[in-house]
Design an enzyme around this catalytic site. Sequence first.
Site, PDB file in Angstrom:
ATOM      1  N   MET A   1       3.539  -7.228  -6.498  1.00 53.75           N
ATOM      2  CA  MET A   1       4.767  -7.363  -7.276  1.00 53.75           C
ATOM      3  C   MET A   1       5.817  -6.374  -6.762  1.00 53.75           C
ATOM      4  O   MET A   1       6.762  -6.033  -7.477  1.00 53.75           O
ATOM      5  CB  MET A   1       4.503  -7.149  -8.764  1.00 53.75           C
ATOM      6  CG  MET A   1       3.639  -8.247  -9.372  1.00 53.75           C
ATOM      7  SD  MET A   1       3.823  -8.442 -11.158  1.00 53.75           S
ATOM      8  CE  MET A   1       3.301  -6.843 -11.743  1.00 53.75           C
TER       9      MET A   1
ATOM     10  N   LEU B   1       6.092  -1.090  -3.275  1.00 59.89           N
ATOM     11  CA  LEU B   1       4.906  -0.860  -2.460  1.00 59.89           C
ATOM     12  C   LEU B   1       4.626   0.626  -2.256  1.00 59.89           C
ATOM     13  O   LEU B   1       5.530   1.450  -2.141  1.00 59.89           O
ATOM     14  CB  LEU B   1       5.074  -1.544  -1.100  1.00 59.89           C
ATOM     15  CG  LEU B   1       5.329  -3.055  -1.128  1.00 59.89           C
ATOM     16  CD1 LEU B   1       5.393  -3.613   0.288  1.00 59.89           C
ATOM     17  CD2 LEU B   1       4.265  -3.794  -1.934  1.00 59.89           C
TER      18      LEU B   1
ATOM     19  N   ASP C   1       1.091   3.418  -0.759  1.00 58.22           N
ATOM     20  CA  ASP C   1       0.014   3.471   0.229  1.00 58.22           C
ATOM     21  C   ASP C   1      -1.198   2.632  -0.162  1.00 58.22           C
ATOM     22  O   ASP C   1      -1.957   2.191   0.705  1.00 58.22           O
ATOM     23  CB  ASP C   1      -0.413   4.922   0.457  1.00 58.22           C
ATOM     24  CG  ASP C   1       0.574   5.689   1.323  1.00 58.22           C
ATOM     25  OD1 ASP C   1       1.470   5.045   1.919  1.00 58.22           O
ATOM     26  OD2 ASP C   1       0.471   6.928   1.398  1.00 58.22           O
TER      27      ASP C   1
ATOM     28  N   HIS D   1      -1.039  -0.374  -1.542  1.00 60.04           N
ATOM     29  CA  HIS D   1      -0.720  -1.700  -1.010  1.00 60.04           C
ATOM     30  C   HIS D   1      -0.894  -1.738   0.505  1.00 60.04           C
ATOM     31  O   HIS D   1      -1.438  -2.688   1.073  1.00 60.04           O
ATOM     32  CB  HIS D   1       0.733  -2.077  -1.345  1.00 60.04           C
ATOM     33  CG  HIS D   1       1.005  -2.284  -2.796  1.00 60.04           C
ATOM     34  ND1 HIS D   1       1.882  -1.501  -3.494  1.00 60.04           N
ATOM     35  CD2 HIS D   1       0.538  -3.199  -3.677  1.00 60.04           C
ATOM     36  CE1 HIS D   1       1.952  -1.909  -4.744  1.00 60.04           C
ATOM     37  NE2 HIS D   1       1.130  -2.939  -4.887  1.00 60.04           N
TER      38      HIS D   1
ATOM     39  N   ASP E   1      -7.479  -2.187  -9.984  1.00 63.79           N
ATOM     40  CA  ASP E   1      -7.326  -3.196 -11.037  1.00 63.79           C
ATOM     41  C   ASP E   1      -8.600  -4.042 -11.061  1.00 63.79           C
ATOM     42  O   ASP E   1      -8.602  -5.225 -10.727  1.00 63.79           O
ATOM     43  CB  ASP E   1      -6.092  -4.060 -10.762  1.00 63.79           C
ATOM     44  CG  ASP E   1      -4.810  -3.254 -10.815  1.00 63.79           C
ATOM     45  OD1 ASP E   1      -4.471  -2.745 -11.891  1.00 63.79           O
ATOM     46  OD2 ASP E   1      -4.154  -3.114  -9.767  1.00 63.79           O
TER      47      ASP E   1
ATOM     48  N   VAL F   1      -7.045   3.612  -3.779  1.00 68.29           N
ATOM     49  CA  VAL F   1      -6.387   4.674  -3.010  1.00 68.29           C
ATOM     50  C   VAL F   1      -5.748   5.652  -3.999  1.00 68.29           C
ATOM     51  O   VAL F   1      -5.056   5.233  -4.936  1.00 68.29           O
ATOM     52  CB  VAL F   1      -5.328   4.100  -2.054  1.00 68.29           C
ATOM     53  CG1 VAL F   1      -4.594   5.213  -1.315  1.00 68.29           C
ATOM     54  CG2 VAL F   1      -5.993   3.152  -1.048  1.00 68.29           C
TER      55      VAL F   1
END
Length: 295
Positions: free
Chosen positions: A30, A33, A35, A37, A150, A176
Site C-alpha cells: 500500500m 515503502l 526496508d 518492503h 502481518d 524486518v
Amino acid sequence: MKIIRRKSELRDLTKNWHQTGDTIGVVLTMGALHDGHLSLVKAALSRADRVIVTIFVNPRQFNNPEDLAKYPKTEDSDARILGPLEIDVLYIPEPEEIYPTDFSTTISVSGVSAGLCGGDRPGHFDGVATVVTKLLLQTDADFTFFGEKDFQQLQVVRRVVADLDLKTEIVACPTVREDAGLAMASRNLRLEPQARNVAPGLGRALDDAANAIARGESVAQALDTARQTLRAAGFDAVDYFELRGDPDLQPLMSADRPGRLFVAAWLNGVRLIDNLPVKVGSDLPTGSDKMPEPA
C-alpha cells in the site's frame, strides 16, 4: 522500471512474459515503502524472472475512515526508492481498475481470520482477501511475497490461494526490524519522536513473554505481565496480547505445540502490531527473531 496504471496494459505485458517462459514475482503493497518492503522485493528478484510491485491503498480493508485518510501516500518517493532495484513494473492501478462502479463481490475467509485483528477490525480481512485475489489475478503472479510481520494476513492469503485454486505460490519472508527491535511498518511514519522511543517496547514485551513461557511460566501469567509492561512503558491501550497456534491461529492456553505470540497496541494514536514464534521446549523463541537489547 515501467509504471503502469491500467490492468489491460499490464495483462498484455504479463502474457508476453509467460509466452517466453518467464516467471513473475509480485510484491503487494500500500506504498510508504520501507526496508521491510524492499526485503520482499529483493526476495522476488532472486526467485522470479520478472518482478512487479503494486501500490494500492485499499479502502475496503479500513474499518475506520479516519485511519484511511491518515494512511501515508508517498507514490513519488516510493518510485524513487524502487528505481535502483531494477524491477520490471510498478503497478499503481486507478481505483476503478480494482473496484468498478458495479463491483459487488466480497471474498470472506473463516477460521484464521477470527480474533486478533479480525476481531478488532470488522471486515478488514474481507477487504484484504478481496483485493489480494484481484491483484494476483491481474498480475498473473507465479510467486507472491509476504512478510511474517502481518502473520494473520499471511495465513488469510494462504487460505484464499488454496481454497480458490489460484496458481500463485506464497513465499513468506522474515520480519524486518529497526535497530531497536521495532518491526518496520508504514504506520511508523506517523509516530512522533517521543513515541518512537517508546515503540520498541512492543518487541521487547513479546521477547520477554516468549522467554518466560519457554522457561515454564504459565501462559496466562506471561501475557498478563506483558500487558502490564506495555501500559507502564507508555502505550495508550493494548487491543490484544495472545498466544495462538501456528499455523491454525487457534487460541492456546499452554505452549504444548508450536505457536506465536501476537500483540496489537496503541501509541500516539497509531495502532502497532507484531508477533513472535514460541517453540516448544526451547529456551528462546528463535535465534533470528530475538529482540536486540535496549541501548
